[in-house]
Design an enzyme around this catalytic site. Sequence first.
Site, PDB file in Angstrom:
ATOM      1  N   CYS A   1     -70.983-101.102 -43.226  1.00 16.88           N
ATOM      2  CA  CYS A   1     -70.895-101.312 -44.516  1.00 16.88           C
ATOM      3  C   CYS A   1     -72.118-101.248 -45.909  1.00 16.88           C
ATOM      4  CB  CYS A   1     -71.011-103.367 -44.468  1.00 16.88           C
ATOM      5  SG  CYS A   1     -70.546-103.812 -45.557  1.00 16.88           S
TER       6      CYS A   1
ATOM      7  N   HIS B   1     -66.189-104.004 -40.552  1.00 15.04           N
ATOM      8  CA  HIS B   1     -67.301-104.514 -39.108  1.00 15.04           C
ATOM      9  C   HIS B   1     -67.041-105.320 -38.538  1.00 15.04           C
ATOM     10  CE1 HIS B   1     -69.962-107.015 -42.830  1.00 15.04           C
ATOM     11  NE2 HIS B   1     -68.454-106.198 -43.754  1.00 15.04           N
TER      12      HIS B   1
ATOM     13  N   GLU C   1     -68.555-105.977 -35.364  1.00 14.71           N
ATOM     14  CA  GLU C   1     -68.560-106.776 -35.063  1.00 14.71           C
ATOM     15  C   GLU C   1     -67.362-108.477 -35.100  1.00 14.71           C
ATOM     16  OE1 GLU C   1     -69.492-108.585 -39.392  1.00 14.71           O
ATOM     17  OE2 GLU C   1     -69.996-106.099 -38.528  1.00 14.71           O
TER      18      GLU C   1
END
Length: 378
Positions: A254, A344, A346
């Site tokens: 990001c 992202h 995660e």
Amino acid sequence: MTALLVLEDGRIFRGEAYGATGTGLGEAVFTTGMTGYQETLTDPSYHRQIVVQTAPQIGNTGWNDEDDESAGIQVAGYVVRDPSRSPSNWRATGSLGDALVAQGIVGVSGVDTRALVRHLRERGAMRAGVFSGDDLAADADLVERVRQSPPMEGADLYGAVTTREPYVVAAQGTARFRVAALDVGIKANTPRMLAARGIETHVLPASTTIEEIEALNPDGFFLSNGPGDPATADGPVELTQQVLERRIPLFGICFGNQILGRALGRDTFKLRYGHRGINIPVIEHATGRVAITSQNHGFAVAGEAGERFDTPFGPGRITHTCPNDGCVEGLELVDAPAFSVQYHPEAAAGPHDAADLFDRFAELMSGGGRHRLAGGGS
């Protein structure tokens, strides 16, 4: 109680107060996630933004003590259509409305969010204000107040969300690698994803120096997500260049993708309305694989699909793009251990299609790490 969302172009959306009463100023953006509102609200990347939820019903699962992605709610304001009257989930410790009140976040409900999103899609993300209370100023005065607020272009925000002191997230089981993670807005699930792969993560303030990085003798360097205009991140960009000079394996996501892009000599620019949600496709050009990803960014690195370019650290290339608009979603150095993505992996909240990027980072460190905790040497 009446509440207003006031846009800088003069458009006003009227609704009811939701959460705290008062004023919130920021950039109006929309997110398309059907779930994960708690992770969205506590994501530091949303700092100083007024978030509009496209999903009509928000708050059904309440608020819990486990899913925060930072120390608190980060948004400047919140706009929803139909807030839940009462939460219903076994993990809930309270309601979303109560969390907004407790943390002083001004919101507005009962807004026609379909019309609002169509407006932002046509006009682009823009400055806005959420206002509620018993004695609001005239509409024209509120519009002028919004227009006097700072724009997102040129906004230096990562310093407001970085950790003040370093901290360590231990690896699960035997530690295989040690990573220095530059916190320019890191989400809590990122160190957890690293820990699950045997990685000990040292989360460091944005002001960290290369000498402090070297003192850790890390196997890898991680650039986190974060808010604001990457054109203001001169300190992290310089640190990234110093890390690249030392050939420490690097992974960025990001805002970290934009920092790496700048460190490699690429320009960045502001997108018209950005990518925000958990359903955004990304193409990996080397494999043709399409991943559905979680994203939140309003700026991007300049480039085109598959483009190769020269950098001070050898040739680089654009590795991923978004098929919706051609936006750069990833880049890497060809002959040096560094890569990044704009989305992202995660997955908090979001799909798990990109979780293997953490495995790629571990593989990169196993081939070029400077100090291997498990092996006792380099």
